[in-house]
Structure formats: C-alpha cells, structure tokens
Motif scaffolding. Structure first.
Motif, PDB file in Angstrom:
ATOM      1  N   LYS A   1       0.827  -1.203   0.000  1.00  0.00           N
ATOM      2  CA  LYS A   1       0.000   0.000   0.000  1.00  0.00           C
ATOM      3  C   LYS A   1       0.858   1.248   0.000  1.00  0.00           C
ATOM      4  CE  LYS A   1      -4.214  -1.175   2.173  1.00  0.00           C
ATOM      5  NZ  LYS A   1      -5.109  -1.074   3.301  1.00  0.00           N
ATOM      6  N   VAL A   2       1.873   1.252   0.860  1.00  0.00           N
ATOM      7  CA  VAL A   2       2.753   2.419   0.953  1.00  0.00           C
ATOM      8  C   VAL A   2       3.394   2.677  -0.409  1.00  0.00           C
ATOM      9  CG1 VAL A   2       4.959   3.168   1.915  1.00  0.00           C
ATOM     10  CG2 VAL A   2       3.214   2.286   3.417  1.00  0.00           C
TER      11      VAL A   2
ATOM     12  N   TRP B   1       0.631   3.925  -3.047  1.00  0.00           N
ATOM     13  CA  TRP B   1       0.145   5.268  -2.828  1.00  0.00           C
ATOM     14  C   TRP B   1       1.239   6.312  -2.988  1.00  0.00           C
ATOM     15  CZ3 TRP B   1      -4.508   6.761  -3.408  1.00  0.00           C
ATOM     16  CH2 TRP B   1      -5.555   5.859  -3.178  1.00  0.00           C
TER      17      TRP B   1
ATOM     18  N   GLN C   1       0.757   9.308  -5.557  1.00  0.00           N
ATOM     19  CA  GLN C   1       0.874  10.707  -5.145  1.00  0.00           C
ATOM     20  C   GLN C   1       1.934  11.443  -5.934  1.00  0.00           C
ATOM     21  OE1 GLN C   1       1.432  11.010  -0.965  1.00  0.00           O
ATOM     22  NE2 GLN C   1      -0.664  10.473  -0.502  1.00  0.00           N
TER      23      GLN C   1
ATOM     24  N   ILE D   1       0.471  12.179  -9.332  1.00  0.00           N
ATOM     25  CA  ILE D   1      -0.514  13.267  -9.253  1.00  0.00           C
ATOM     26  C   ILE D   1       0.219  14.591  -9.161  1.00  0.00           C
ATOM     27  CG2 ILE D   1      -2.221  14.368  -7.758  1.00  0.00           C
ATOM     28  CD1 ILE D   1      -3.346  11.719  -7.072  1.00  0.00           C
ATOM     29  N   LEU D   2       1.241  14.635  -8.326  1.00  0.00           N
ATOM     30  CA  LEU D   2       2.041  15.840  -8.132  1.00  0.00           C
ATOM     31  C   LEU D   2       2.605  16.333  -9.460  1.00  0.00           C
ATOM     32  CD1 LEU D   2       2.962  17.476  -5.705  1.00  0.00           C
ATOM     33  CD2 LEU D   2       4.958  16.041  -5.553  1.00  0.00           C
TER      34      LEU D   2
ATOM     35  N   VAL E   1      -0.276  17.366 -12.006  1.00  0.00           N
ATOM     36  CA  VAL E   1      -0.920  18.613 -11.618  1.00  0.00           C
ATOM     37  C   VAL E   1       0.029  19.796 -11.775  1.00  0.00           C
ATOM     38  CG1 VAL E   1      -1.662  19.828  -9.544  1.00  0.00           C
ATOM     39  CG2 VAL E   1      -2.712  17.695 -10.126  1.00  0.00           C
ATOM     40  N   GLY E   2       1.293  19.553 -11.488  1.00  0.00           N
ATOM     41  CA  GLY E   2       2.286  20.610 -11.675  1.00  0.00           C
ATOM     42  C   GLY E   2       2.334  21.079 -13.120  1.00  0.00           C
TER      43      GLY E   2
ATOM     44  N   TRP F   1       0.087  20.644 -15.383  1.00  0.00           N
ATOM     45  CA  TRP F   1      -1.203  21.223 -15.732  1.00  0.00           C
ATOM     46  C   TRP F   1      -1.293  22.686 -15.302  1.00  0.00           C
ATOM     47  CZ3 TRP F   1      -5.035  22.887 -12.292  1.00  0.00           C
ATOM     48  CH2 TRP F   1      -6.267  23.203 -12.881  1.00  0.00           C
ATOM     49  N   GLN F   2      -0.844  22.931 -14.077  1.00  0.00           N
ATOM     50  CA  GLN F   2      -0.854  24.302 -13.551  1.00  0.00           C
ATOM     51  C   GLN F   2      -0.026  25.224 -14.430  1.00  0.00           C
ATOM     52  OE1 GLN F   2       0.548  24.265  -9.488  1.00  0.00           O
ATOM     53  NE2 GLN F   2      -1.483  24.743  -8.726  1.00  0.00           N
TER      54      GLN F   2
ATOM     55  N   VAL G   1      -4.574  27.600  -8.739  1.00  0.00           N
ATOM     56  CA  VAL G   1      -4.735  28.163 -10.082  1.00  0.00           C
ATOM     57  C   VAL G   1      -5.920  29.111 -10.125  1.00  0.00           C
ATOM     58  CG1 VAL G   1      -5.249  27.592 -12.482  1.00  0.00           C
ATOM     59  CG2 VAL G   1      -3.639  26.210 -11.175  1.00  0.00           C
TER      60      VAL G   1
ATOM     61  N   VAL H   1       4.168  24.326  -7.756  1.00  0.00           N
ATOM     62  CA  VAL H   1       3.317  23.622  -6.794  1.00  0.00           C
ATOM     63  C   VAL H   1       4.171  23.257  -5.577  1.00  0.00           C
ATOM     64  CG1 VAL H   1       2.067  21.493  -6.380  1.00  0.00           C
ATOM     65  CG2 VAL H   1       1.832  22.672  -8.542  1.00  0.00           C
TER      66      VAL H   1
END
Lengths: 214, 216
Positions: free
Chosen positions: A181-182, A185, A189, A192-193, A196-197, A199-200, B197, B214
């Motif tokens: 699990k560790v 996940w 994560q 995702i980081l 999203v980075g 994307w931003q 954002v 971020v």
C-alpha cells in the motif's frame, strides 16, 4: 458414586471459594476474552455469591447466564445455570472467544443496587480433574495418571503452537499489505504531483498569454 | 466411626483432586477495559503466601494502563501509572481479601485489552506426599521435571502470544492509517493545486509575477 459426586462438588466449591472473584452488578454483563485453539475442551467453574454474606437468606434464587461467542461472533454456548456449577464447550474454530456472564436474578428487594461476587475458574483441555478422583492405592496408577496429565499438557502446547503459526501468517500478510500500500500510494501521489504541476504551468501560461501579460 | 471414616475419605479425595488440578491456585484472564473504566478483582489470601501479579496490555492506544494492588486494610502495596507490562511479587502479611484494580480512566476513547496472571502460592506438587516414607522413584522424579519444564514452556508461550498480539494490533493500525492518510493526502493535493490556479486567476490583474510552483 454418591460419595464421589459429593467429593467432587465439595472440591469444586473449595476450589472456587479460594479462586479469584470480581463484582457483577445485577443485570450487568461482564466478559472475558480467551484465546482458544481449535478442538480444545474448555471447562469453567463458577460460583455466585452475594457481596454481603448476611444477605444470603434475603436474596432469592440466583442465576447466571453464560454466553460464549467465537471469533466470528457465532454463539457457541448460551445456557442458564444456578448459582454454582460448571460449563463446558469445545472450541471448533481457533481464535478469540468471548465468555460473557450475566446474572438473571430478579430480586425485588429494596436494595436494588446489590452487587454479587462471581468466582471464576476457567481451565482448558481435559487434564482437569474428571474421571479419576479415586484415591489410588497403587503408585503405578498414580504414575499413569501423571503421565496422562503430562500428555494432555503437551497436546495443549502443540495446539497452541499451531494456532500461533496461523496468527503469525495473518500478521505477515498484514505487513505485506501495508508495504505494498505504501509503495502504491507513494507512486500515485508522486504522479498526481507531477501531472498537476504540469497542468498548472500550462494553464497559467496560456492564461497570461491570453491576457497579454507576457 | 463409619461416618467419620466416610468424611475422611471425602476430605482425602478433595486433597487428591486438588493436587491433580495444576493451575487451580493461579488465575489468568484477558478482559477488555473500556475507556474511562476501572475493573477490580479480588482474591482471598492466607497470610504468609507468596503471590505474584503480572499484567500486560495487549491492544489499545499506547498499550498502557494504571494498576493498583491493595491489601485487606486498604494499604496500597503496589501502584503504577501508565505501565505497559510489569510483574510484582509479594508475601501476604495478613489474611483477607486482596484487591487489584486496572484503570483506564486517563484515556478518553481507546479500549484496552489487558491480560493478567495472579499466582497465589506455589503450584501443588505432582505427586502427593501423604506417605512420604520413600523418596520419589526415578520415574516419578522424571515426571516432575517434565511437568516443571512444560509449565515453563506454557509460560513462555503465553508471553510470546501476547507480544505477537501486540505487534499484530500495531500492524493493523498502521495498515488502516496508511490507507486513510494516503487517500486523504491525494485528495488534498488535487484540491489545493486546483484552487491555487483558480485563486491566481482571480488576482491576475494585481500580480505580474511568475507562476508559483506547486509546493505542498
């Protein structure tokens, strides 16, 4: 047989009178947890007494309900007894069994908050005093009894070890599960980081170009 | 004379039965102690008997509990706060009912499972010695030493079982905590970055700064 029976009961009584006891309020249920390996015969001796020995005559019939639940919450034993006696059951599954005791005395006395003493002695396995309370005149017989007693002890130890092996396997499974699990996940994560980075950055760049700030 | 002989036989049967019982004079129990609760146990002890109280917290919270042992007059013989495991030996100075209590009153929401073992006196011998004319034969002394060895095996097994239960309880806690917090963190990550954002966009007229990375 009558004399032997009386002897056995007397022995139980003496045993329990010296045994440990705890308070049990009326209609209150107290439970103890016992780890029992499978196919083990469990014998419990109990004695219910009023807290105040002077009130012995005033209290009506005392009774005890014994409920035994195994690790799957299935009821193994549920019986009502008088104030003194023994209960037995065989554990079919290894695991934690819950032995619950509840008084079912209905006393209409003024002292409604009277507490009772419950003497309890729970023994596992068949090496308790059972069939052979006879006074053995022959030392060979005494030796045989002792050997039987020792054999029972060893069987009990083996069963406990078997059960312990199963539990250790469960423990290992949990640890492996936590480990994966560790890992999973942490990967999720991090991705995702990163996503999203990017994307931003992209959104803001497009936004500022659109607003003619850059 | 017959009646006396009969009752004497009964008494001897009782003694003999006691000797075969093994663990009669010691009680071990595992029970659950709810939060803010206190549970007491009592035992009648004769003066001069050597007793041992041993307890261990199996599951729950920080695996600690308060323990207190009092003699019949109410004098505290042993008192420890927030202990995980301890063992206390004493010799009973008075006849009467001794009381020992476990308290979880300092905890607000964790149930604890406590195991204790209260040994009163020594275990009865394997062979009765009502006619100790001859010494034990070799077979009998072999039996006695096997019995002692098995008792210590069972004792070690119990300790191992409790430690394993403690370890497993920790592992289960860790497992659920890891799952819970990982999912929570992933969600927080998404929410915070999207709102960053959105917030920047709403302030765009005031700021001519570069984008912020971020950072969470």
């Amino acid at each position: 047989m009558g004399l032997q029976g009386t002897g056995f009961l007397l022995q139980c009584y003496l045993m329990l009178a010296a045994a440990m006891f705890f308070h049990l309020g009326e209609q209150e249920e107290k439970c103890i947890i016992e780890e029992i390996p499978e196919d083990t015969l469990v014998t419990g001796f109990f004695l219910l007494e009023p807290w105040d020995m002077n009130a012995l005559s005033k209290l009506p019939q005392l009774g005890l309900t014994v409920t035994v639940k195994d690790s799957n919450s299935e009821i193994v034993l549920s019986k009502r007894y008088g104030k003194f006696g023994k209960f037995t059951f065989t554990a079919h599954t290894s695991g934690q069994h819950l032995l619950c005791f509840k008084t079912n005395s209905t006393s209409f006395s003024v002292f409604a908050r009277e507490r009772l003493k419950l003497h309890l002695d729970v023994q596992m396995g068949e090496f308790t005093v059972g069939h052979n309370t006879d006074r053995t005149k022959d030392s060979m017989e005494a030796l045989e009894n002792s050997l039987r007693h020792l054999t029972e002890q060893m069987i009990h130890i083996t069963r406990q070890q078997e059960f312990q092996r199963e539990k250790e396997e469960v423990f290992r499974q949990i640890s492996e599960n936590t480990n994966s699990k560790v890992l999973w996940w942490a990967t999720v994560q991090t991705s995702i980081l990163l996503v999203v980075g990017f994307w931003q950055m992209k959104r803001l760049k497009d936004f500022f170009i659109e607003k003619k700030l850059v | 004379v017959f009646r006396m002989y009969g009752s004497l036989r009964v008494l001897l049967q009782v003694l003999w039965a006691q000797l075969l019982c093994g663990w009669v004079l010691g009680s071990e129990l595992t029970f659950e102690l709810p939060d803010n609760a206190k549970q007491c146990f009592y035992e009648d002890i004769i003066m001069g008997t050597k007793c041992t109280l041993e307890f261990q917290v199996v599951t729950g919270g920080h695996y600690d509990v308060d323990c207190r042992l009092e003699d019949p007059d109410g004098t505290t013989l042993y008192k420890e706060m927030k202990k995980q495991y301890d063992s206390f030996t004493f010799t009973a100075a008075k006849n009467g009912t001794y009381k020992f209590c476990f308290s979880n009153e300092f905890s607000t929401f964790t149930h604890k499972t406590v195991y204790f073992d209260f040994q009163v006196g020594d275990d009865p011998p394997l062979f009765p010695n009502e006619n100790r004319v001859t010494a034990l034969t070799q077979m009998e002394s072999a039996c006695v030493s096997i019995h002692e060895a098995l008792k210590s095996v069972i004792d070690y097994q119990t300790h191992f079982r409790l430690r394993e239960a403690q370890g497993r309880s920790r592992a289960e806690d860790l497992n659920t905590r890891v799952a819970f917090w990982s999912i929570g963190e992933a969600i927080i990550l998404l929410v915070v970055s999207i709102s960053q954002v959105v917030l920047l966009r709403s302030f765009f007229s005031d700021k001519k700064t570069t984008t912020t990375r971020v950072g969470s």
